[in-house]
Write an enzyme that holds these catalytic residues in place. Sequence first.
Site, mmCIF file in Angstrom:
data_model
loop_
_atom_site.group_PDB
_atom_site.id
_atom_site.type_symbol
_atom_site.label_atom_id
_atom_site.label_comp_id
_atom_site.label_asym_id
_atom_site.label_seq_id
_atom_site.Cartn_x
_atom_site.Cartn_y
_atom_site.Cartn_z
ATOM 1 N N GLU A 1 12.425 -3.283 -0.474
ATOM 2 C CA GLU A 1 11.551 -2.626 0.507
ATOM 3 C C GLU A 1 12.294 -1.597 1.343
ATOM 4 O O GLU A 1 13.388 -1.858 1.837
ATOM 5 C CB GLU A 1 10.974 -3.701 1.445
ATOM 6 C CG GLU A 1 9.533 -3.444 1.782
ATOM 7 C CD GLU A 1 8.670 -3.400 0.528
ATOM 8 O OE1 GLU A 1 8.327 -2.280 0.096
ATOM 9 O OE2 GLU A 1 8.343 -4.450 -0.024
ATOM 10 N N ASP B 1 13.696 2.989 -1.440
ATOM 11 C CA ASP B 1 13.524 4.067 -2.424
ATOM 12 C C ASP B 1 13.873 5.417 -1.823
ATOM 13 O O ASP B 1 14.531 6.245 -2.449
ATOM 14 C CB ASP B 1 12.113 4.067 -3.030
ATOM 15 C CG ASP B 1 10.983 4.171 -2.024
ATOM 16 O OD1 ASP B 1 11.204 3.903 -0.816
ATOM 17 O OD2 ASP B 1 9.853 4.522 -2.429
ATOM 18 N N GLY C 1 -0.616 -2.101 2.212
ATOM 19 C CA GLY C 1 0.715 -2.094 1.603
ATOM 20 C C GLY C 1 0.675 -2.241 0.093
ATOM 21 O O GLY C 1 1.683 -2.541 -0.529
ATOM 22 N N SER D 1 -0.511 0.290 -1.776
ATOM 23 C CA SER D 1 -0.434 1.653 -2.260
ATOM 24 C C SER D 1 -1.757 2.285 -2.665
ATOM 25 O O SER D 1 -1.831 3.011 -3.639
ATOM 26 C CB SER D 1 0.530 1.675 -3.440
ATOM 27 O OG SER D 1 1.015 2.941 -3.624
ATOM 28 N N SER D 2 -2.801 2.032 -1.880
ATOM 29 C CA SER D 2 -4.094 2.654 -2.179
ATOM 30 C C SER D 2 -4.012 4.173 -2.051
ATOM 31 O O SER D 2 -4.583 4.910 -2.860
ATOM 32 C CB SER D 2 -5.180 2.104 -1.251
ATOM 33 O OG SER D 2 -4.827 2.289 0.101
ATOM 34 N N ASP E 1 5.910 4.382 -5.381
ATOM 35 C CA ASP E 1 4.488 4.119 -5.613
ATOM 36 C C ASP E 1 3.942 4.982 -6.754
ATOM 37 O O ASP E 1 3.223 4.505 -7.624
ATOM 38 C CB ASP E 1 3.683 4.393 -4.339
ATOM 39 C CG ASP E 1 4.192 3.585 -3.148
ATOM 40 O OD1 ASP E 1 5.012 2.672 -3.368
ATOM 41 O OD2 ASP E 1 3.769 3.865 -2.020
ATOM 42 N N ASN F 1 -1.543 2.057 8.685
ATOM 43 C CA ASN F 1 -1.590 3.296 7.925
ATOM 44 C C ASN F 1 -0.320 4.075 8.220
ATOM 45 O O ASN F 1 -0.119 4.544 9.326
ATOM 46 C CB ASN F 1 -2.827 4.108 8.328
ATOM 47 C CG ASN F 1 -2.988 5.316 7.442
ATOM 48 O OD1 ASN F 1 -2.009 5.993 7.126
ATOM 49 N ND2 ASN F 1 -4.199 5.574 7.020
ATOM 50 N N LYS F 2 0.552 4.188 7.187
ATOM 51 C CA LYS F 2 1.867 4.756 7.498
ATOM 52 C C LYS F 2 1.819 6.243 7.845
ATOM 53 O O LYS F 2 2.706 6.747 8.511
ATOM 54 C CB LYS F 2 2.907 4.449 6.430
ATOM 55 C CG LYS F 2 2.679 4.930 5.023
ATOM 56 C CD LYS F 2 3.889 4.547 4.172
ATOM 57 C CE LYS F 2 3.876 5.156 2.785
ATOM 58 N NZ LYS F 2 3.051 4.412 1.834
#
Length: 458
Positions: free
Chosen positions: A49, A52, A143, A145-146, A190, A233-234
């Site tokens: 986590e 990346d 979380g 990845s929509s 993602d 929501n990032k």
Amino acid sequence: MAAEGPATRRVQVAEHPRLLKLKEMFNSKYGSIPKFYVRAPGRVNIIGEHIDYCGYSVLPMAIEQDMLIAVEPVKTQTLQLANTNPLYLDFSTSANNIQIDKTKPLWHNYFLCGFKGIQEHFGLSSLTGMNCLVDGNIPPSSGLSSSSALVCCAGLVTLTVLGMNLSKVELAEICAKSERYIGTEGGGMDQSISFLAEEGTAKLIEFSPLRATDVKLPSGAIFVIANSCVEMNKAATSHFNIRVMECRLAAKLLAKYRGLQWDKVLRLEEVQAKLGVSLEEMLQITEDTLHPEPYSPEEVCRCLGISLQELRTQILSPNIQDVLTFKLYQRAKHVYSEAARVLQFKKICEEAPDNMVQLLGELMNQSHASCRDMYECSCPEVDQLVDICRKFGAQGSRLTGAGWGGCTVSIVPADKLPSFLANVHEAYYQRSDQDFTFEKQSLFATKPGGGALVFLEA
């Protein structure tokens, strides 16, 4: 890895209830029939986590939940977007003047990211319009990845309308880059798993160059996703981008102390690569070099020998100019230890010892502790859900995705699955003080699904 693009399948739409329903809704919305359909899956990151974007490998798998888009190219140069979910409003714009508003992470902007990415990759000034109807069953802001699945789906839609070809790797790289139009400094996991996933296997995904290696998960265990129902929501929060920047500053300070050309360094992985040492050694170097107390912008400047003005204009991104403290030691410790856990996880999967599920679970538990304490990207509800999952039989449980809400992923011995699901449901979702409605999307077992596809009606 062969450089082929995503698969195209011919299907009898009438035999697929979800496609059939989408086709009927499309027809009532636009008065015509879709020419094709595109699917891109969500993903669950099993371990790895927030590393990346620091240059390190991650270990996700695609899930069955996905984004599905029905598409009809049109002669006009208008892009019309609609969503089967009435909460997401219709949107239309000129296909040749794509404006993405970073200040509002509205659903259609994620579609525009994928569209614009393909448009710019081929250097096209004018594009045909299209009518699109989007149907997603990935829980939003969970979380899983929509948003990236929508970017990937839109990229593949645009490529298909143009009649062009790209490999899965090229598509993943374009979509990872184009999602940054919305202001999220993500790392590419993602988008990579959305295109490179294959049924029945998780993937170790490595970056620069992008490549994916199969990781066979243990047959005696099931991965279960549980949604804390706390939405994060990032793109709407600075937490995520502050962490990206803290990792970048940590990399620069470590590089400077070790006599490297620090101004060229952006990622923690580059420091390790340039020094040619192991992850364990990088953890020791972090211990020796950085202090646990937060750094002020002034101290960062002193360490690097630059002015505050240079820090703000040359290093910090525009949206985090006002941050007063940076936790560099904690972020670097998390990244280097988490990168090591990913490699250990893959090794255990390959060697398959008798106590494999227990060993993998321990790594997932260590990962959660590091996310909670060193990266500070958990929240009380997620921590509570992790504890409940462990109490009722998970060998390991951790937050997955950006954090600050969203989902947990747990490794559960197959024989304990029915009692695990029943007990977690009762302990977390049926408590009187929780004000959310339990949906089956909130707690489900999952297995590795396939990657993005184009469906044509047979």
